[in-house]
Design a protein around this motif. Structure first.
Motif, PDB file in Angstrom:
ATOM      1  N   GLU A 118       0.843  -1.196   0.000  1.00  0.00           N
ATOM      2  CA  GLU A 118       0.000   0.000   0.000  1.00  0.00           C
ATOM      3  C   GLU A 118       0.881   1.250   0.000  1.00  0.00           C
ATOM      4  OE1 GLU A 118      -3.369   2.082   2.772  1.00  0.00           O
ATOM      5  OE2 GLU A 118      -3.158  -0.091   2.889  1.00  0.00           O
ATOM      6  N   THR A 119       0.739   2.074  -1.007  1.00  0.00           N
ATOM      7  CA  THR A 119       1.599   3.239  -1.194  1.00  0.00           C
ATOM      8  C   THR A 119       1.557   4.201  -0.018  1.00  0.00           C
ATOM      9  OG1 THR A 119       1.251   3.066  -3.566  1.00  0.00           O
ATOM     10  CG2 THR A 119       2.150   5.135  -2.764  1.00  0.00           C
ATOM     11  N   SER A 120       0.372   4.484   0.518  1.00  0.00           N
ATOM     12  CA  SER A 120       0.291   5.436   1.633  1.00  0.00           C
ATOM     13  C   SER A 120       1.016   4.893   2.867  1.00  0.00           C
ATOM     14  CB  SER A 120      -1.157   5.761   1.965  1.00  0.00           C
ATOM     15  OG  SER A 120      -1.836   4.620   2.441  1.00  0.00           O
ATOM     16  N   MET A 121       0.952   3.587   3.093  1.00  0.00           N
ATOM     17  CA  MET A 121       1.669   2.987   4.217  1.00  0.00           C
ATOM     18  C   MET A 121       3.174   3.024   3.978  1.00  0.00           C
ATOM     19  SD  MET A 121      -0.193   2.062   6.770  1.00  0.00           S
ATOM     20  CE  MET A 121      -0.981   3.639   6.541  1.00  0.00           C
ATOM     21  N   GLN A 122       3.586   2.834   2.737  1.00  0.00           N
ATOM     22  CA  GLN A 122       5.017   2.906   2.414  1.00  0.00           C
ATOM     23  C   GLN A 122       5.552   4.304   2.673  1.00  0.00           C
ATOM     24  OE1 GLN A 122       7.255   0.771   2.086  1.00  0.00           O
ATOM     25  NE2 GLN A 122       8.959   1.861   1.179  1.00  0.00           N
ATOM     26  N   ARG A 123       4.755   5.319   2.352  1.00  0.00           N
ATOM     27  CA  ARG A 123       5.187   6.694   2.628  1.00  0.00           C
ATOM     28  C   ARG A 123       5.435   6.886   4.121  1.00  0.00           C
ATOM     29  NH1 ARG A 123       0.667   8.747  -0.461  1.00  0.00           N
ATOM     30  NH2 ARG A 123       1.234   8.409  -2.600  1.00  0.00           N
ATOM     31  N   TRP A 124       4.500   6.434   4.953  1.00  0.00           N
ATOM     32  CA  TRP A 124       4.665   6.550   6.409  1.00  0.00           C
ATOM     33  C   TRP A 124       5.870   5.753   6.887  1.00  0.00           C
ATOM     34  CZ3 TRP A 124       3.221  10.264   9.222  1.00  0.00           C
ATOM     35  CH2 TRP A 124       2.050  10.966   8.937  1.00  0.00           C
ATOM     36  N   ASN A 125       6.048   4.576   6.312  1.00  0.00           N
ATOM     37  CA  ASN A 125       7.191   3.741   6.681  1.00  0.00           C
ATOM     38  C   ASN A 125       8.501   4.468   6.385  1.00  0.00           C
ATOM     39  OD1 ASN A 125       8.368   1.375   7.648  1.00  0.00           O
ATOM     40  ND2 ASN A 125       8.355   0.394   5.661  1.00  0.00           N
TER      41      ASN A 125
END
Length: 158
Positions: A118-125
């Motif tokens: 999930e792209t949004s989760m990768q950003r947070w990661n």
């Protein structure tokens, strides 16, 4: 001149010290959140970290020994950040920054090369992993708060 910080008297030294201490305490809190969870509830950490999102479970089968050991290592880094924040000595601040860099840079590289689905989760990661590199370096700001006399003694080897 005694009692003045290397970066000037008064406010500038206090601000640097505050920024360094806050950076280290945020780093420690994040580390201990992960580390205590992994060490004392490894199965839950494996399947639920962070906050029920199962980021760890996607990388292979559950291994209690590995999860507990990694938790202990991250707890050690968190404890180091707490000690550095409390004492604010140059050797501790440098040791903390080196230890975190040795851990955090390869961790960051791994997760950039193995992104979450999930792209949004990768950003947070990536934001969180970047903080594990930046916060210990901000802790080094505390080094500039040594008094001129103490700094001179350190240079003389006393």
């Amino acid at each position: 001149m005694d009692g003045q910080s290397l970066d000037g008297p008064g406010r500038a030294g206090r601000v640097r010290r505050l920024v360094a201490r806050l950076a280290l305490l945020v780093l420690a809190a994040a580390a201990l959140y992960q580390g205590l969870w992994a060490q004392f509830a490894p199965r839950s950490f494996f399947y639920d970290f962070p906050a029920g999102l199962t980021w760890v479970a996607g990388d292979g089968p559950y291994n209690e020994h590995l999860v507990r050991d990694v938790g202990g290592l991250v707890n050690g880094l968190g404890a180091m950040a707490v000690v550095a924040a409390l004492w604010m000595s140059a050797p501790l601040l440098v040791a903390n920054a080196v230890a975190w860099t040795v851990y955090a840079v390869p961790h960051f590289v791994y997760h950039v090369n193995h992104p979450l689905a999930e792209t949004s989760m990768q950003r947070w990661n990536v934001v969180v992993l970047t903080s594990e590199v930046v916060l210990p370096l901000l802790g080094l700001l505390g080094i500039g708060t040594l008094s001129r006399r103490r700094h001179a003694r350190m240079l003389e080897g006393r």
